[in-house]
Design a protein around this motif. Structure first.
Motif, PDB file in Angstrom:
ATOM      1  N   LYS A   1       0.831  -1.206   0.000  1.00 22.11           N
ATOM      2  CA  LYS A   1       0.000   0.000   0.000  1.00 22.11           C
ATOM      3  C   LYS A   1       0.865   1.255   0.000  1.00 22.11           C
ATOM      4  O   LYS A   1       0.587   2.233  -0.719  1.00 22.11           O
ATOM      5  CB  LYS A   1      -0.927   0.017   1.217  1.00 22.11           C
ATOM      6  CG  LYS A   1      -1.942   1.168   1.189  1.00 22.11           C
ATOM      7  CD  LYS A   1      -2.915   1.089   2.350  1.00 22.11           C
ATOM      8  CE  LYS A   1      -4.017   2.123   2.216  1.00 22.11           C
ATOM      9  NZ  LYS A   1      -3.558   3.503   2.033  1.00 22.11           N
ATOM     10  N   ILE A   2       1.948   1.244   0.810  1.00 24.06           N
ATOM     11  CA  ILE A   2       2.850   2.408   0.833  1.00 24.06           C
ATOM     12  C   ILE A   2       3.472   2.604  -0.549  1.00 24.06           C
ATOM     13  O   ILE A   2       3.568   3.737  -1.049  1.00 24.06           O
ATOM     14  CB  ILE A   2       3.945   2.228   1.909  1.00 24.06           C
ATOM     15  CG1 ILE A   2       3.325   2.246   3.324  1.00 24.06           C
ATOM     16  CG2 ILE A   2       4.991   3.348   1.805  1.00 24.06           C
ATOM     17  CD1 ILE A   2       4.305   1.908   4.430  1.00 24.06           C
TER      18      ILE A   2
ATOM     19  N   GLU B   1       4.141   5.803  -5.004  1.00 22.00           N
ATOM     20  CA  GLU B   1       4.782   5.536  -6.301  1.00 22.00           C
ATOM     21  C   GLU B   1       6.280   5.288  -6.144  1.00 22.00           C
ATOM     22  O   GLU B   1       7.114   5.899  -6.826  1.00 22.00           O
ATOM     23  CB  GLU B   1       4.521   6.692  -7.283  1.00 22.00           C
ATOM     24  CG  GLU B   1       3.030   6.883  -7.586  1.00 22.00           C
ATOM     25  CD  GLU B   1       2.783   8.036  -8.544  1.00 22.00           C
ATOM     26  OE1 GLU B   1       3.703   8.833  -8.779  1.00 22.00           O
ATOM     27  OE2 GLU B   1       1.651   8.126  -9.063  1.00 22.00           O
ATOM     28  N   THR B   2       6.608   4.400  -5.210  1.00 21.07           N
ATOM     29  CA  THR B   2       8.009   4.042  -4.963  1.00 21.07           C
ATOM     30  C   THR B   2       8.165   2.522  -5.022  1.00 21.07           C
ATOM     31  O   THR B   2       7.183   1.787  -5.026  1.00 21.07           O
ATOM     32  CB  THR B   2       8.470   4.515  -3.572  1.00 21.07           C
ATOM     33  OG1 THR B   2       7.576   3.986  -2.582  1.00 21.07           O
ATOM     34  CG2 THR B   2       8.514   6.030  -3.490  1.00 21.07           C
ATOM     35  N   LYS B   3       9.411   2.072  -5.037  1.00 18.10           N
ATOM     36  CA  LYS B   3       9.739   0.653  -4.948  1.00 18.10           C
ATOM     37  C   LYS B   3      10.506   0.464  -3.640  1.00 18.10           C
ATOM     38  O   LYS B   3      11.534   1.119  -3.411  1.00 18.10           O
ATOM     39  CB  LYS B   3      10.594   0.216  -6.144  1.00 18.10           C
ATOM     40  CG  LYS B   3      11.077  -1.227  -6.079  1.00 18.10           C
ATOM     41  CD  LYS B   3       9.923  -2.212  -6.120  1.00 18.10           C
ATOM     42  CE  LYS B   3      10.431  -3.648  -6.096  1.00 18.10           C
ATOM     43  NZ  LYS B   3       9.322  -4.632  -5.957  1.00 18.10           N
ATOM     44  N   ILE B   4      10.010  -0.409  -2.760  1.00 20.72           N
ATOM     45  CA  ILE B   4      10.613  -0.567  -1.433  1.00 20.72           C
ATOM     46  C   ILE B   4      11.068  -2.013  -1.255  1.00 20.72           C
ATOM     47  O   ILE B   4      10.306  -2.958  -1.485  1.00 20.72           O
ATOM     48  CB  ILE B   4       9.607  -0.200  -0.314  1.00 20.72           C
ATOM     49  CG1 ILE B   4       9.109   1.247  -0.506  1.00 20.72           C
ATOM     50  CG2 ILE B   4      10.247  -0.355   1.057  1.00 20.72           C
ATOM     51  CD1 ILE B   4       8.046   1.669   0.488  1.00 20.72           C
TER      52      ILE B   4
ATOM     53  N   LYS C   1      13.141   3.502  -3.534  1.00 22.47           N
ATOM     54  CA  LYS C   1      13.573   4.063  -4.810  1.00 22.47           C
ATOM     55  C   LYS C   1      12.420   4.833  -5.446  1.00 22.47           C
ATOM     56  O   LYS C   1      11.282   4.360  -5.469  1.00 22.47           O
ATOM     57  CB  LYS C   1      14.053   2.954  -5.753  1.00 22.47           C
ATOM     58  CG  LYS C   1      15.340   2.284  -5.277  1.00 22.47           C
ATOM     59  CD  LYS C   1      15.846   1.275  -6.289  1.00 22.47           C
ATOM     60  CE  LYS C   1      17.166   0.662  -5.828  1.00 22.47           C
ATOM     61  NZ  LYS C   1      17.693  -0.315  -6.807  1.00 22.47           N
ATOM     62  N   GLY C   2      12.750   6.013  -5.975  1.00 22.22           N
ATOM     63  CA  GLY C   2      11.755   6.877  -6.598  1.00 22.22           C
ATOM     64  C   GLY C   2      12.276   8.302  -6.621  1.00 22.22           C
ATOM     65  O   GLY C   2      13.442   8.565  -6.288  1.00 22.22           O
ATOM     66  N   SER C   3      11.429   9.243  -7.014  1.00 23.09           N
ATOM     67  CA  SER C   3      11.829  10.650  -6.995  1.00 23.09           C
ATOM     68  C   SER C   3      11.996  11.119  -5.555  1.00 23.09           C
ATOM     69  O   SER C   3      11.531  10.452  -4.615  1.00 23.09           O
ATOM     70  CB  SER C   3      10.763  11.494  -7.689  1.00 23.09           C
ATOM     71  OG  SER C   3       9.555  11.472  -6.934  1.00 23.09           O
TER      72      SER C   3
END
Length: 605
Positions: free
Chosen positions: A300-301, A306-309, A329-331
């Motif tokens: 959900k996070i 809009e990240t990759k965890i 990872k992301g902006s």
């Protein structure tokens, strides 16, 4: 609170001298200076300016060779239960201040005051006049982290000449808009979160984060109202260095965002082409709840931000490094949002554990949580563990969060139980609990030549036996634990921890076991309650699953089984509450003396 008292005034000083000082420091006043021998009074236009005068002048400005002391002018009849404490270290935790104030009496109200100074200011109201007087005597000039506290009375409009006030207005509303990181109206001041933000940054960017002569890090600290520790000297030659940020949750997030922006700019300037992810360090005990059942929380996070965890594997944990690395990872904007959500989950887990342990201490009379060392220094009512401190060269930064003997026996709440050295007050009644573990884990619990189970039994002060398997294909084995409440707590905690350490539960799973308690058949109805009310309330309170199987045949001792399933804290709380119900039933079963009956006479020797 607009009127000021100016003390330690030289006999040579005049009203014009004082007026000159106020003009020099650009402090307006709304009336003439009333100069007496050794002191003076003046009115300020409002409370904010009065506070500014105190902050700027008191103990700092000289007049004719004497350093002026400036504080609120409080008539004797209003010197009652209210006081102001100034020059509080800016990064001191609220719990430290709270416990210090509580030494002198019952604190009815404590509110942070909005000022322009770096140090913190609070208004405090005690329940009684003598308590406030004692606090004033002990705290004024008291040194805390190289800061000398300044304490003075503030007007207590509700004060009667002799009797301490029982009601009236409690505290003062905050002055002006709350500053970043300060509590809003009605909230108790919390100068920083109990859980700091821990980050890993590439070593090559540490210099840019610190800046020339420390200018950049000072600027971040000032803008975000935070305290930032960069552990440069730890792990010499390592590719990454840990950073610890102490602040409010908002302050931690702002500091994180700023640090990421600095690293991004430095990467562009040095033509560093690799992606720079955000790396958060979190204690392993909280990671399972961050991930959630089947990874739902983490997914959900990721979707919301809009990240990759990804999270480092359990195998990376060592005796002195109980932290997992959460890589985002992301902006920069996306990573900043993810940090807020990740840390929110971690802080919730920590607060739930603290609440559970506080409740546990109430349910087991005499259980000394300070001795158990379950939580880091600064937790409410808890003290830091003082055993097995990491040696020089171990990962830095744990002294502020989670210091203690982690590792060897799994999650920290189980492994540091060995710090307990104080027995329960009085003789506690022994209890028997049947705990069911995976059959494959029996060897790990017994240990080589039975050493582990013997050590566990000695440590907990409990009898621990493993029942024979019920058939060749049995998937579970029953561990029979007999001992008083504290022994149950310690023995079961170690077993939960050992199962996690030995990977009998996956990295995304929380250890959940089933425990059985036998209760008298006539008391089973009390555990269930009318229409199942008691057992439902028990499940809601503890988060454990509690089942009293219907149509049980009582055993030879006329007892039936209550089944409890859940993680360690949930199971412990449910066990305590059930034992509480049984104690009530036993008390009610005791025969009452008949009216007029005489107590038995003592026998002659």
């Amino acid at each position: 609170m607009n009127k000021l008292y100016i003390g330690n005034v030289s006999e040579e000083a005049s009203a014009e001298d004082l007026e000159t000082i106020f003009e020099q420091w650009k402090i307006p006043h709304s009336g003439p200076f009333l100069v007496k021998t050794g002191y003076a009074f003046v009115d300020c236009p409002d409370e904010k300016i009065a506070m500014k005068a105190i902050d700027i002048l008191s103990g700092k400005v000289e007049l004719h060779g004497k350093v002026l002391e400036v504080e609120h002018s409080v008539p004797k009849r209003q010197r009652s239960c209210k006081m102001q404490i100034r020059n509080i270290p800016p990064h001191m935790q609220w719990e430290v201040l709270d416990s210090m104030l509580a030494q002198y009496g019952a604190v009815e109200n404590c509110e942070q005051v909005n000022t322009e100074t770096e140090t913190a200011v609070v208004n405090v109201r005690y329940a009684a006049k003598d308590q406030a007087r004692l606090a004033m005597e002990k705290l004024n000039g008291f040194m805390m982290e190289n800061y000398a506290l300044k304490v003075s009375y503030i007007p207590d409009e509700t004060a009667a000449p002799e009797v301490p006030p029982m009601g009236g207005r409690r505290g003062f509303p905050p002055r002006g808009p709350p500053r970043s990181g300060s509590p809003g109206l009605g909230a108790r001041p919390k100068l920083q979160s109990d859980v700091p933000l821990r980050m890993l940054v590439p070593t090559q960017f540490v210099g840019a984060i610190i800046g020339k002569e420390g200018a950049t890090i000072r600027n971040i600290t000032k803008q975000t109202h935070s305290k930032i520790d960069i552990h440069r000297k730890e792990n010499a030659g390592a590719a990454e260095k840990p950073i610890t940020v102490h602040s409010t949750p908002e302050g931690c997030s702002n500091a994180c965002r700023t640090i990421m922006e600095i690293m991004q700019k430095e990467a562009l300037d040095t033509k560093f082409t690799e992606e720079i992810p955000l790396k958060i360090l979190a204690h392993n005990n909280f990671v399972g709840r961050l991930i959630g059942k089947e990874g739902r929380n983490l997914k959900k996070i990721e979707q919301d931000t809009e990240t990759k965890i990804t999270i480092s594997p359990l195998q990376d944990l060592t005796l002195y490094n109980p932290e997992r690395t959460i890589t985002v990872k992301g902006s920069i904007e996306a990573c900043a949002r993810a940090e807020e959500e990740v840390m929110k989950k971690i802080r919730e887990s920590y607060e739930n554990d603290v609440a559970a342990m506080n409740l546990q201490s109430n349910l087991i009379p005499g259980l000394n949580l300070n001795a158990l060392g379950l939580f880091p220094g600064g937790a409410p009512g808890m003290g830091p563990s003082m055993v097995n401190a990491p040696p020089p060269g171990a990962h830095a930064g744990y002294s502020s969060f989670g210091s203690g003997p982690f590792g060897g026996e799994g999650p920290f709440w189980a492994s540091v139980l060995s710090a307990s050295s104080q027995p329960l007050a009085g003789q506690q009644e022994s209890e028997t609990v049947h705990l069911f573990i995976p059959a494959l884990a029996v060897g790990a619990i017994i240990g080589k030549q039975g050493q582990h189970i013997k050590q566990l039994s000695r440590f907990a002060g409990a009898s621990i036996k493993i029942a024979p398997a019920e058939g060749m294909d049995a998937k579970q084995r029953m561990v029979i634990i007999a001992g008083p409440p504290e022994a149950q707590f310690k023995a079961q905690g170690r077993i939960f921890g050992k199962l996690k350490e030995e990977n009998f539960f996956g990295p995304k799973e929380e250890v959940k076991l089933e425990a059985h308690i036998k209760v008298p058949s006539f008391a089973a109805g009390r555990v269930i309650g009318k229409g199942g009310k008691t057992v439902n309330e028990l499940q809601n309170l503890t988060s454990a699953e509690v089942v009293v199987p219907r149509e049980q045949t009582p055993d030879e001792n006329d007892q039936v089984v209550v089944k409890i399933s859940g993680h360690f804290y949930a199971s412990q709380l449910a066990q305590r509450k059930i034992q509480e119900i049984l104690s009530q039933v036993r008390r009610q079963q005791q025969p009452k003396p008949s009216p007029g009956a005489q107590p038995p006479l003592p026998r002659r020797k």
